[in-house]
Design an enzyme around this catalytic site. Structure first.
Site, mmCIF file in Angstrom:
data_model
loop_
_atom_site.group_PDB
_atom_site.id
_atom_site.type_symbol
_atom_site.label_atom_id
_atom_site.label_comp_id
_atom_site.label_asym_id
_atom_site.label_seq_id
_atom_site.Cartn_x
_atom_site.Cartn_y
_atom_site.Cartn_z
ATOM 1 N N SER A 269 -16.307 10.076 -13.176
ATOM 2 C CA SER A 269 -15.058 10.145 -13.717
ATOM 3 C C SER A 269 -14.771 9.367 -14.932
ATOM 4 O O SER A 269 -14.065 9.478 -15.719
ATOM 5 C CB SER A 269 -14.048 10.122 -12.792
ATOM 6 N N ASP B 294 -4.027 3.641 -9.853
ATOM 7 C CA ASP B 294 -5.107 4.092 -8.615
ATOM 8 C C ASP B 294 -5.843 2.807 -8.698
ATOM 9 O O ASP B 294 -6.505 2.500 -7.798
ATOM 10 C CB ASP B 294 -5.860 5.377 -8.748
ATOM 11 N N HIS C 155 -9.304 4.091 -12.349
ATOM 12 C CA HIS C 155 -9.813 4.682 -13.704
ATOM 13 C C HIS C 155 -9.044 4.077 -14.866
ATOM 14 O O HIS C 155 -7.830 3.840 -14.920
ATOM 15 C CB HIS C 155 -9.385 6.287 -13.533
#
Length: 219
Positions: free
Chosen positions: A44, A193, A196
């Site tokens: 990601s 979060d 990221h």
């Protein structure tokens, strides 16, 4: 029910593989030394998780290189949630789907291994296998490193953090030691979060890796 969910998961992953292969096969048709193709193969962090299209790592790196006069195409080969085991599993599928091989592969995996506390020996073996596969195809590799959080067990941190420099030395490839260098503790660089990178965080990552990418292209 568990078996059904497992089969569904395999089908979804295979669909993603095939879609990525289709995209890659059209994206590298005009590769040349003057217009290098770079393949960012990762998770990601390279896929631009939760960012608008065009603001992830691959497009921002491409823009940065072009501002340096390098007419590169950077292909996003990131897949959210990939561990090194998953990356190892899909690497040959993706490469076999390309009409022309890239001039440089940025190998960025391992962050999800840390989040799952996977045995560092497994992470090392998977990365080694991917490097060997890339070198077997005569592809240049820039290894992008990760580090374990310092609040993990000290033995785990020591074992995990040793993986990337050891592999770079073993296979004679360049290493960018820590993909998230410059983000930890800097306001506005990481999403809520806590994992990221934001657009601002990606810009820092691009700025940090750009010189290593340019050097790897010239070697």
């Amino acid at each position: 029910m568990r078996e059904h969910r497992g089969q569904l998961g395999v089908m979804i992953r295979m669909t993603l593989w095939l879609a990525l292969c289709s995209l890659l096969s059209t994206g590298v048709a005009h590769a040349s030394d003057e217009r290098p193709v770079i393949f960012a193969f990762g998770d990601s962090l390279t896929a631009g998780y939760n960012l608008p299209e065009g603001l992830g790592y691959a497009p921002q790196l491409e823009d940065a290189l072009r501002r340096e006069g390098i007419a590169a195409t950077v292909i996003d080969g990131g897949l959210n949630g990939d561990t090194t085991s998953a990356g190892r599993e899909r690497l040959t599928y993706v490469l076999d789907g390309m009409d022309e091989m890239p001039g440089l592969v940025l190998l960025e995996l391992g962050g999800n291994d840390v989040l799952r506390a996977i045995d560092p020996a497994i992470t090392r073996a998977n990365l080694a296998a991917m490097i060997e596969e890339l070198q077997r195809r005569n592809l240049d590799v820039l290894l992008i490193g990760m580090r374990a959080p310092q609040n993990y067990d000290p033995d785990y941190v020591k074992a995990f953090d040793a993986i990337y420099p050891a592999l770079a030395a073993r296979y004679g490839i360049p290493l960018y030691p820590f993909f998230l260098e410059g983000l930890i503790g800097v306001e506005g660089t990481v999403m809520p979060d806590g994992i990221h990178p934001t657009y601002k965080g990606i810009k820092i990552m691009v700025s940090g890796t750009k010189s290593a990418v340019i050097d790897a292209l010239r070697d």
